[in-house]
Design an enzyme around this catalytic site. Structure first.
Site, PDB file in Angstrom:
ATOM      1  CD1 TRP A 222     -64.257 -75.850 -11.289  1.00  0.00           C
ATOM      2  CD2 TRP A 222     -66.284 -76.435 -10.532  1.00  0.00           C
ATOM      3  NE1 TRP A 222     -65.127 -75.831 -12.349  1.00  0.00           N
ATOM      4  CE2 TRP A 222     -66.373 -76.180 -11.916  1.00  0.00           C
ATOM      5  CE3 TRP A 222     -67.436 -76.798  -9.847  1.00  0.00           C
ATOM      6  CZ2 TRP A 222     -67.575 -76.297 -12.625  1.00  0.00           C
ATOM      7  CZ3 TRP A 222     -68.636 -76.913 -10.551  1.00  0.00           C
ATOM      8  CH2 TRP A 222     -68.695 -76.662 -11.918  1.00  0.00           C
TER       9      TRP A 222
ATOM     10  CG  ASP B 242     -63.212 -81.554  -7.610  1.00  0.00           C
ATOM     11  OD1 ASP B 242     -63.062 -82.454  -8.462  1.00  0.00           O
ATOM     12  OD2 ASP B 242     -63.944 -80.558  -7.790  1.00  0.00           O
TER      13      ASP B 242
ATOM     14  CE  LYS C  86     -64.412 -81.170 -15.498  1.00  0.00           C
ATOM     15  NZ  LYS C  86     -65.125 -80.290 -16.424  1.00  0.00           N
TER      16      LYS C  86
HETATM   17  N1  PLP Z   1     -65.057 -79.978 -10.003  1.00  0.00           N
HETATM   18  C1  PLP Z   1     -64.294 -79.514 -11.006  1.00  0.00           C
HETATM   19  C2  PLP Z   1     -62.837 -79.259 -10.770  1.00  0.00           C
HETATM   20  C3  PLP Z   1     -64.868 -79.290 -12.259  1.00  0.00           C
HETATM   21  O1  PLP Z   1     -64.122 -78.828 -13.266  1.00  0.00           O
HETATM   22  C4  PLP Z   1     -66.244 -79.544 -12.452  1.00  0.00           C
HETATM   23  C5  PLP Z   1     -66.890 -79.329 -13.766  1.00  0.00           C
HETATM   24  O2  PLP Z   1     -66.409 -78.707 -14.653  1.00  0.00           O
HETATM   25  C6  PLP Z   1     -67.001 -80.019 -11.374  1.00  0.00           C
HETATM   26  C7  PLP Z   1     -66.371 -80.236 -10.165  1.00  0.00           C
HETATM   27  C8  PLP Z   1     -68.440 -80.318 -11.493  1.00  0.00           C
HETATM   28  O3  PLP Z   1     -68.538 -81.565 -12.050  1.00  0.00           O
HETATM   29  P1  PLP Z   1     -69.922 -82.212 -12.496  1.00  0.00           P
HETATM   30  O4  PLP Z   1     -70.441 -81.365 -13.605  1.00  0.00           O
HETATM   31  O5  PLP Z   1     -69.502 -83.582 -12.886  1.00  0.00           O
HETATM   32  O6  PLP Z   1     -70.824 -82.202 -11.306  1.00  0.00           O
END
Ligand code: PLP
Length: 361
Positions: free
Chosen positions: A101, A173, A197
Site C-alpha cells: 500500500w 495511511d 476495516k
Molecule cells: N491503504 C491500505 C492500508 C489498505 O489496506 C487499503 C485497502 O485494502 C487501501 C489503502 C485502499 O483503500 P480503498 O480501497 O479504500 O481505496
C-alpha cells in the site's frame, strides 16, 4: 455453526451494532423512515454526524487543533488527496516504502510530484522487517513524509511513534489499523483511513488534519478532496455517505462501551499473540515477518505444504471460519482480526489449525 469472518475488508462489524442497525433500519428514531432516507442537512442527521465526530475525537484523544473530515474516496482517494493538499509550492515529498500500500501511494503521488522514495524493507535473520524510523533518510526539501503503519497485505506493521523534527509534516495511511491501538495524534500532520476495516461500511474515509495545513490545496484539487472546502462545509460540501457515517457512529459508541482504544489494544494483543503463538510453535505453519514488525491486524501465514491450501480453505470454511485465503499477490492464508473480531473467533481459528495439523501434518 457460528461464523467468524476473517475478511481483510470490507470487514466484520460488531454483531451488536448490526443488530441495532437492523432494528432501526425502517423506522429510525420513530420517524417512520430510515436514516438512509433523510436529508444530510436535517437536524436529526446533523446530530448523528456531530455525535460521531465527538466520539471519534474522544476515542483517539484528538487535540483541538485538528479537524476531522468525513470524506468519500477511500484510502486511494487520499493517495491523491495528500499531495494535492500538502505539496504547496514544493515539488517533492518523502515516501517510505515498506509494502504494497505504501508503494501504491507512491504510484499515485507521481502524478503530482517527484516522490523521494525511502526503501525501508529489510531482512533480519531471513525475516521481513522495516528499517527503524531513525534510519529513514529524509530529504531536505520535502513537503511532507508519508508512510503506512500497517501493511494489510504484507502483514507488516510500523508501530514506532514518529519523533521527527517539528517541521516534518508526517502523513500516514491508517486504513487497516486505526482505533486498534493508542496513538499520539499530535505527532502527525495528516492521518487518514478508509472506514471499511476497523470502523464501518465502505464508502466513508476519515481524515484527521492539523489546522495549520489547511488552505494550501493545489488549484486543480477537486473540491471533494480539498481539506479546506470539506472543513468549511462540515464535510457536507457534497452529499456525504450518510448511512456509513451513521453506522460508524454506532461502532464508535460500541468501542467506548468496550473501554475505548486502550481496551481494544489489550484484546488485539491477546488475539494476535494467540495466533502467532500457534504459527510459531509448529513447523506446519509459518509467518516470515520479524517479531518487531508483525501486524496485530492482518496475519498472513503459509502452510509448509501448499498442496494442502485448498483443503485448509474448504475445511475452515465448513467450520465457520470464513475468508482466510491470502491476498492474490502473496498466496497462502491471511487472518484479518480487526477490533470487531472477538477473542473467541481467534480461539476457534487456532483450535481448527491445531486440529488440521494433527490430521494432516
Ligand atoms: N491503504 C491500505 C492500508 C489498505 O489496506 C487499503 C485497502 O485494502 C487501501 C489503502 C485502499 O483503500 P480503498 O480501497 O479504500 O481505496
Amino acid at each position: 455453526t457460528q461464523v467468524f469472518n476473517f475478511s481483510s475488508g470490507p470487514a466484520v462489524l460488531p454483531a451488536d451494532v448490526l443488530k441495532q442497525a437492523q432494528q432501526e433500519l425502517c423506522d429510525w428514531q420513530g420517524l417512520g423512515t430510515s436514516v438512509m432516507e433523510i436529508s444530510h442537512r436535517s437536524k436529526e442527521f446533523i446530530h448523528v454526524a456531530e455525535e460521531a465526530e465527538k466520539d471519534f475525537r474522544d476515542l483517539l484523544n484528538i487535540p483541538s487543533n485538528y479537524k476531522v473530515l468525513f470524506c468519500h474516496g477511500g484510502g486511494r482517494g487520499q493517495f491523491a488527496g495528500v499531495p494535492l493538499n500538502l505539496l504547496g509550492d514544493k515539488t517533492t515529498a518523502d515516501y517510505v516504502d515498506a509494502g504494497y500500500w505504501a508503494a501504491s501511494a507512491v504510484k499515485e503521488a507521481k502524478k503530482y510530484c517527484i516522490p523521494h522514495v525511502i526503501d525501508a524493507k529489510i531482512t533480519v535473520d531471513g525475516l521481513r522487517a522495516v528499517k527503524p524510523m531513525s534510519e529513514w533518510q529524509l530529504s531536505n526539501n520535502a513537503a511532507y513524509l508519508h508512510y503506512c503503519p500497517n501493511e494489510t497485505i504484507d502483514g507488516i506493521a510500523i508501530d514506532e511513534t514518529p519523533a521527527f523534527a517539528n517541521d516534518v509534516v508526517v502523513t500516514a495511511d491508517f486504513s487497516s489499523t486505526i482505533l486498534s491501538r493508542e496513538i499520539d495524534v499530535s505527532r502527525f500532520g495528516v492521518i487518514y483511513a478508509g472506514a471499511q476495516k476497523n470502523i464501518g461500511p465502505a464508502g466513508l474515509t476519515l481524515v484527521i488534519v492539523r489546522e495549520d495545513l489547511l488552505g494550501k490545496a493545489h488549484v486543480a484539487c477537486p473540491s471533494i478532496l480539498d481539506y479546506s472546502v470539506l472543513n468549511e462545509n462540515d464535510s457536507m460540501f457534497n452529499t456525504p455517505p450518510t448511512f456509513a457515517w451513521y453506522l460508524s457512529g454506532l461502532v464508535f459508541k460500541w468501542l467506548k462501551k468496550q473501554g475505548g482504544v486502550a481496551a481494544m489494544e489489550k484484546v488485539n494483543q491477546q488475539k494476535s499473540e494467540l495466533l502467532y503463538g500457534v504459527i510459531d510453535h509448529s513447523d506446519f505453519y509459518r509467518n516470515d515477518v520479524a517479531k518487531s514488525n508483525r501486524s496485530r491486524m492482518n496475519i498472513p501465514f503459509q502452510l509448509a505444504d501448499s498442496e494442502l491450501d485448498k483443503l485448509f480453505l474448504e475445511e475452515s470454511f465448513a467450520a465457520g471460519l470464513h475468508a482466510l485465503k491470502g491476498h492474490r499477490v502473496v498466496g497462502g492464508m491471511r487472518a484479518s482480526i480487526y477490533n470487531a473480531m472477538p477473542l473467541a473467533g481467534v480461539q476457534a481459528l487456532t483450535d481448527f489449525m491445531v486440529d488440521f495439523e494433527r490430521r494432516h501434518g
